[in-house]
Design a protein around this motif. Structure first.
Motif, PDB file in Angstrom:
ATOM      1  N   HIS A 183     -79.853  29.982  -6.515  1.00 43.94           N
ATOM      2  CA  HIS A 183     -78.538  29.775  -5.904  1.00 43.94           C
ATOM      3  C   HIS A 183     -78.502  30.568  -4.600  1.00 43.94           C
ATOM      4  O   HIS A 183     -78.412  31.791  -4.606  1.00 43.94           O
ATOM      5  CB  HIS A 183     -77.420  30.213  -6.853  1.00 43.94           C
ATOM      6  N   ILE A 184     -78.567  29.832  -3.484  1.00 43.13           N
ATOM      7  CA  ILE A 184     -78.783  30.432  -2.175  1.00 43.13           C
ATOM      8  C   ILE A 184     -77.519  30.347  -1.325  1.00 43.13           C
ATOM      9  O   ILE A 184     -76.808  29.326  -1.321  1.00 43.13           O
ATOM     10  CB  ILE A 184     -79.933  29.708  -1.429  1.00 43.13           C
ATOM     11  N   GLY A 185     -77.245  31.398  -0.581  1.00 43.77           N
ATOM     12  CA  GLY A 185     -76.194  31.373   0.439  1.00 43.77           C
ATOM     13  C   GLY A 185     -76.823  31.381   1.816  1.00 43.77           C
ATOM     14  O   GLY A 185     -77.982  31.769   1.985  1.00 43.77           O
ATOM     15  N   TYR A 186     -76.061  30.923   2.814  1.00 44.11           N
ATOM     16  CA  TYR A 186     -76.545  30.991   4.194  1.00 44.11           C
ATOM     17  C   TYR A 186     -75.495  31.681   5.046  1.00 44.11           C
ATOM     18  O   TYR A 186     -74.337  31.240   5.113  1.00 44.11           O
ATOM     19  CB  TYR A 186     -76.840  29.604   4.764  1.00 44.11           C
ATOM     20  N   ALA A 187     -75.908  32.775   5.726  1.00 45.17           N
ATOM     21  CA  ALA A 187     -75.012  33.550   6.582  1.00 45.17           C
ATOM     22  C   ALA A 187     -75.192  33.073   8.019  1.00 45.17           C
ATOM     23  O   ALA A 187     -76.183  33.404   8.679  1.00 45.17           O
ATOM     24  CB  ALA A 187     -75.315  35.034   6.469  1.00 45.17           C
ATOM     25  N   ALA A 188     -74.240  32.288   8.500  1.00 49.37           N
ATOM     26  CA  ALA A 188     -74.299  31.718   9.850  1.00 49.37           C
ATOM     27  C   ALA A 188     -73.594  32.647  10.839  1.00 49.37           C
ATOM     28  O   ALA A 188     -72.696  33.402  10.463  1.00 49.37           O
ATOM     29  CB  ALA A 188     -73.639  30.348   9.869  1.00 49.37           C
ATOM     30  N   PRO A 189     -73.964  32.599  12.119  1.00 50.50           N
ATOM     31  CA  PRO A 189     -73.285  33.423  13.127  1.00 50.50           C
ATOM     32  C   PRO A 189     -71.962  32.789  13.533  1.00 50.50           C
ATOM     33  O   PRO A 189     -71.784  31.568  13.420  1.00 50.50           O
ATOM     34  CB  PRO A 189     -74.271  33.416  14.301  1.00 50.50           C
ATOM     35  N   VAL A 190     -71.039  33.596  14.039  1.00 54.95           N
ATOM     36  CA  VAL A 190     -69.746  33.070  14.479  1.00 54.95           C
ATOM     37  C   VAL A 190     -69.792  32.596  15.937  1.00 54.95           C
ATOM     38  O   VAL A 190     -68.942  31.806  16.347  1.00 54.95           O
ATOM     39  CB  VAL A 190     -68.637  34.129  14.309  1.00 54.95           C
ATOM     40  N   ASP A 191     -70.738  33.073  16.706  1.00 53.18           N
ATOM     41  CA  ASP A 191     -70.825  32.738  18.128  1.00 53.18           C
ATOM     42  C   ASP A 191     -71.207  31.262  18.287  1.00 53.18           C
ATOM     43  O   ASP A 191     -72.301  30.857  17.898  1.00 53.18           O
ATOM     44  CB  ASP A 191     -71.875  33.622  18.814  1.00 53.18           C
ATOM     45  N   PRO A 192     -70.332  30.430  18.868  1.00 53.56           N
ATOM     46  CA  PRO A 192     -70.632  29.000  18.994  1.00 53.56           C
ATOM     47  C   PRO A 192     -71.841  28.710  19.888  1.00 53.56           C
ATOM     48  O   PRO A 192     -72.440  27.638  19.790  1.00 53.56           O
ATOM     49  CB  PRO A 192     -69.343  28.419  19.598  1.00 53.56           C
ATOM     50  N   PHE A 248     -78.907  34.121   9.407  1.00 54.64           N
ATOM     51  CA  PHE A 248     -79.360  33.456  10.631  1.00 54.64           C
ATOM     52  C   PHE A 248     -80.358  34.310  11.394  1.00 54.64           C
ATOM     53  O   PHE A 248     -81.371  33.813  11.871  1.00 54.64           O
ATOM     54  CB  PHE A 248     -78.156  33.139  11.519  1.00 54.64           C
ATOM     55  N   ASN A 249     -80.079  35.598  11.518  1.00 51.98           N
ATOM     56  CA  ASN A 249     -81.025  36.513  12.152  1.00 51.98           C
ATOM     57  C   ASN A 249     -80.812  37.914  11.581  1.00 51.98           C
ATOM     58  O   ASN A 249     -79.976  38.116  10.686  1.00 51.98           O
ATOM     59  CB  ASN A 249     -80.903  36.494  13.684  1.00 51.98           C
ATOM     60  N   ASP A 250     -81.555  38.865  12.086  1.00 51.54           N
ATOM     61  CA  ASP A 250     -81.481  40.220  11.539  1.00 51.54           C
ATOM     62  C   ASP A 250     -80.119  40.864  11.793  1.00 51.54           C
ATOM     63  O   ASP A 250     -79.620  41.616  10.951  1.00 51.54           O
ATOM     64  CB  ASP A 250     -82.584  41.095  12.149  1.00 51.54           C
ATOM     65  N   HIS A 264     -89.093  21.864  15.234  1.00 51.26           N
ATOM     66  CA  HIS A 264     -90.199  22.133  14.308  1.00 51.26           C
ATOM     67  C   HIS A 264     -90.286  23.610  13.954  1.00 51.26           C
ATOM     68  O   HIS A 264     -90.372  23.982  12.784  1.00 51.26           O
ATOM     69  CB  HIS A 264     -91.501  21.652  14.948  1.00 51.26           C
ATOM     70  N   SER A 265     -90.225  24.469  14.957  1.00 51.58           N
ATOM     71  CA  SER A 265     -90.364  25.901  14.698  1.00 51.58           C
ATOM     72  C   SER A 265     -89.159  26.469  13.962  1.00 51.58           C
ATOM     73  O   SER A 265     -89.303  27.292  13.049  1.00 51.58           O
ATOM     74  CB  SER A 265     -90.579  26.664  16.014  1.00 51.58           C
ATOM     75  N   GLN A 266     -87.943  26.020  14.318  1.00 51.10           N
ATOM     76  CA  GLN A 266     -86.751  26.565  13.685  1.00 51.10           C
ATOM     77  C   GLN A 266     -86.535  26.010  12.281  1.00 51.10           C
ATOM     78  O   GLN A 266     -86.034  26.709  11.397  1.00 51.10           O
ATOM     79  CB  GLN A 266     -85.530  26.329  14.569  1.00 51.10           C
ATOM     80  N   HIS A 267     -86.917  24.758  12.038  1.00 54.24           N
ATOM     81  CA  HIS A 267     -86.923  24.239  10.663  1.00 54.24           C
ATOM     82  C   HIS A 267     -87.819  25.112   9.797  1.00 54.24           C
ATOM     83  O   HIS A 267     -87.477  25.455   8.658  1.00 54.24           O
ATOM     84  CB  HIS A 267     -87.469  22.807  10.627  1.00 54.24           C
ATOM     85  N   ARG A 268     -88.967  25.456  10.343  1.00 55.13           N
ATOM     86  CA  ARG A 268     -89.938  26.240   9.585  1.00 55.13           C
ATOM     87  C   ARG A 268     -89.375  27.611   9.225  1.00 55.13           C
ATOM     88  O   ARG A 268     -89.631  28.126   8.128  1.00 55.13           O
ATOM     89  CB  ARG A 268     -91.232  26.376  10.402  1.00 55.13           C
ATOM     90  N   VAL A 269     -88.615  28.208  10.123  1.00 56.46           N
ATOM     91  CA  VAL A 269     -88.000  29.511   9.841  1.00 56.46           C
ATOM     92  C   VAL A 269     -87.123  29.426   8.594  1.00 56.46           C
ATOM     93  O   VAL A 269     -87.230  30.256   7.674  1.00 56.46           O
ATOM     94  CB  VAL A 269     -87.165  29.984  11.050  1.00 56.46           C
ATOM     95  N   GLY A 270     -86.232  28.420   8.549  1.00 54.12           N
ATOM     96  CA  GLY A 270     -85.360  28.275   7.387  1.00 54.12           C
ATOM     97  C   GLY A 270     -86.128  27.977   6.119  1.00 54.12           C
ATOM     98  O   GLY A 270     -85.815  28.501   5.039  1.00 54.12           O
ATOM     99  N   GLU A 271     -87.150  27.153   6.232  1.00 52.07           N
ATOM    100  CA  GLU A 271     -87.963  26.811   5.064  1.00 52.07           C
ATOM    101  C   GLU A 271     -88.655  28.046   4.495  1.00 52.07           C
ATOM    102  O   GLU A 271     -88.678  28.253   3.268  1.00 52.07           O
ATOM    103  CB  GLU A 271     -89.004  25.764   5.464  1.00 52.07           C
ATOM    104  N   VAL A 272     -89.210  28.864   5.370  1.00 49.31           N
ATOM    105  CA  VAL A 272     -89.921  30.069   4.922  1.00 49.31           C
ATOM    106  C   VAL A 272     -88.967  31.020   4.197  1.00 49.31           C
ATOM    107  O   VAL A 272     -89.321  31.627   3.177  1.00 49.31           O
ATOM    108  CB  VAL A 272     -90.590  30.765   6.133  1.00 49.31           C
ATOM    109  N   GLN A 273     -87.746  31.148   4.721  1.00 48.82           N
ATOM    110  CA  GLN A 273     -86.762  32.015   4.051  1.00 48.82           C
ATOM    111  C   GLN A 273     -86.522  31.567   2.615  1.00 48.82           C
ATOM    112  O   GLN A 273     -86.579  32.366   1.667  1.00 48.82           O
ATOM    113  CB  GLN A 273     -85.438  31.997   4.819  1.00 48.82           C
ATOM    114  N   PHE A 325     -79.293  26.565  17.460  1.00 48.67           N
ATOM    115  CA  PHE A 325     -80.334  27.226  16.675  1.00 48.67           C
ATOM    116  C   PHE A 325     -79.924  27.333  15.214  1.00 48.67           C
ATOM    117  O   PHE A 325     -80.748  27.135  14.318  1.00 48.67           O
ATOM    118  CB  PHE A 325     -80.622  28.621  17.243  1.00 48.67           C
ATOM    119  N   CYS A 326     -78.659  27.637  14.962  1.00 47.32           N
ATOM    120  CA  CYS A 326     -78.185  27.753  13.583  1.00 47.32           C
ATOM    121  C   CYS A 326     -78.338  26.422  12.851  1.00 47.32           C
ATOM    122  O   CYS A 326     -78.791  26.385  11.704  1.00 47.32           O
ATOM    123  CB  CYS A 326     -76.730  28.212  13.566  1.00 47.32           C
ATOM    124  N   GLU A 327     -77.970  25.337  13.507  1.00 46.53           N
ATOM    125  CA  GLU A 327     -78.073  24.014  12.890  1.00 46.53           C
ATOM    126  C   GLU A 327     -79.520  23.716  12.474  1.00 46.53           C
ATOM    127  O   GLU A 327     -79.780  23.230  11.367  1.00 46.53           O
ATOM    128  CB  GLU A 327     -77.583  22.947  13.859  1.00 46.53           C
TER     129      GLU A 327
END
Length: 367
Positions: A218-227, A282-284, A198-207, A232-234
């Protein structure tokens, strides 16, 4: 016997955020180094205090536990407190737990992933709140094993799970009378009451909603490489994708960005070629890498790509340009978890109770 060691973790930036995370190492006896050799050290007991003060152990117990109905002379109480100070006596946590019927320890289990600024702040805030209630927080990075020795020996009042824990292991904790607060992902059919989701969905929605409000389609998403950050990324990406669908804009163009500036430069240029005008990071830290890659390519934010991060870490305001980001209100998260521990109930999101706004945008120049 349990021996404590301490891990100090610091974030970068103008404010050093330090948290002591208590780890457990096992030893057959309590030992300390003296002059290069190992010497055994016996724990000071209430019996030692009683002998030093010249009173019974029962009298020591009455005084140290502040038993109201017992009439103990002031002079006797002073002798006992003086003996405690002289011998360096500290009450046994195990004995205290036996007397009270519960431990004063809260075990916080983190998933095996890098502990960034937000996780450290959560530990700091939760520790501060629970300390005021006489509770101690012990933090552990969960390795996915099924070893019960940690919680079995600590006998914690509660276990707060911010990590995947096998269902049978959780049942064993609950059978032992330990409160288990599941703040990690639950079964897919229970996602609506899933604290983390719930909280992490909200983070993406707010962005996405912030970018869409400023005209981006037209939006891009910058995901982290660390598996290790995949869970959290998902969740955040699901929030981004859902918001895009609800707003009728294109699905996000996903790319992975690490600490390689040349790769970040290539990806920034690819996004421009694909028609992307704004990026949810994904993060700062991922946003910083993207901004560095953009500068190397002669691109500027938000002119060429608007960029929005997550976490509002202390140095976000000093990025070039200052980074627009999402504040997750970790103080509120910690307060909700502390309330669940103290009231022995589920966290607000898990019980369907609102906790207030989960995430808000901190608007700066990058988006």
């Amino acid at each position: 016997m349990v021996r404590w060691s301490h891990l100090k973790t610091c974030t970068s930036g103008l404010r050093e955020s330090t948290v002591t995370i208590q780890w457990l190492r096992w030893s057959g006896s309590s030992e300390r180094m003296r002059g290069g050799s190992v010497a055994r050290q016996r724990r000071v007991t209430a019996a030692d205090v009683a002998r030093e003060a010249g009173v019974s152990q029962t009298t020591v117990s009455y005084v140290l536990n502040d038993v109201q109905h017992q009439k103990i002379a002031a002079e006797t109480q002073e002798r006992i407190h003086a003996a405690v100070a002289k011998l360096g006596y500290t009450p046994s946590a195990a004995a205290r737990a036996l007397r009270k019927g519960q431990s004063d320890i809260v075990l916080l289990l983190f998933a095996d992933m890098p502990l960034g600024h937000t996780a450290i702040e959560l530990v700091e805030q939760l520790t501060r709140i629970l300390r005021q209630q006489g509770l101690s927080v012990v933090t552990r990075i969960e390795d996915g094993g099924a070893n019960d020795s940690l919680w079995a020996d600590l006998a914690p009042r509660a276990v707060v799970m911010l990590a995947p824990v096998q269902a049978d292991r959780r049942k064993r904790m609950e059978a032992a009378g330990i409160q288990v607060i599941n703040a990690w992902r639950r079964d897919p059919e229970d996602a609506v009451h899933d604290t983390l989701a719930h909280s992490q969905h909200r983070v993406g929605e707010v962005q996405v909603r912030h970018l869409a409000a400023t005209g981006h389609r037209h939006i891009g998403y910058a995901a982290p490489v660390d598996p290790r950050l995949a869970d959290f990324c998902e969740l955040r990406l699901q929030g981004v994708s859902q918001a895009c669908r609800e707003l009728g804009i294109d699905s996000p163009v996903v790319r992975e960005i690490g600490s390689d500036r040349d790769l970040a430069t290539d990806i920034a240029q690819q996004w421009r070629t694909d028609g992307v005008t704004a990026v949810c990071a994904f993060n700062d830290e991922v946003a910083f890498a993207l901004l560095a890659g953009m500068r190397a390519a002669g691109m500027e934010a938000p002119r060429d790509l608007a960029v929005i991060g997550v976490d509002d870490i202390p140095v976000a305001q000093f990025a070039e340009p200052p980074l627009t980001t999402v504040d997750q209100h970790i103080g509120g998260v910690a307060g909700g978890l502390a309330q669940a521990v103290l009231r022995r109930q589920d966290p607000p999101e898990a019980s369907g109770q609102p906790r207030g706004e989960l995430a808000t945008v901190v608007v700066r120049q990058s988006a």
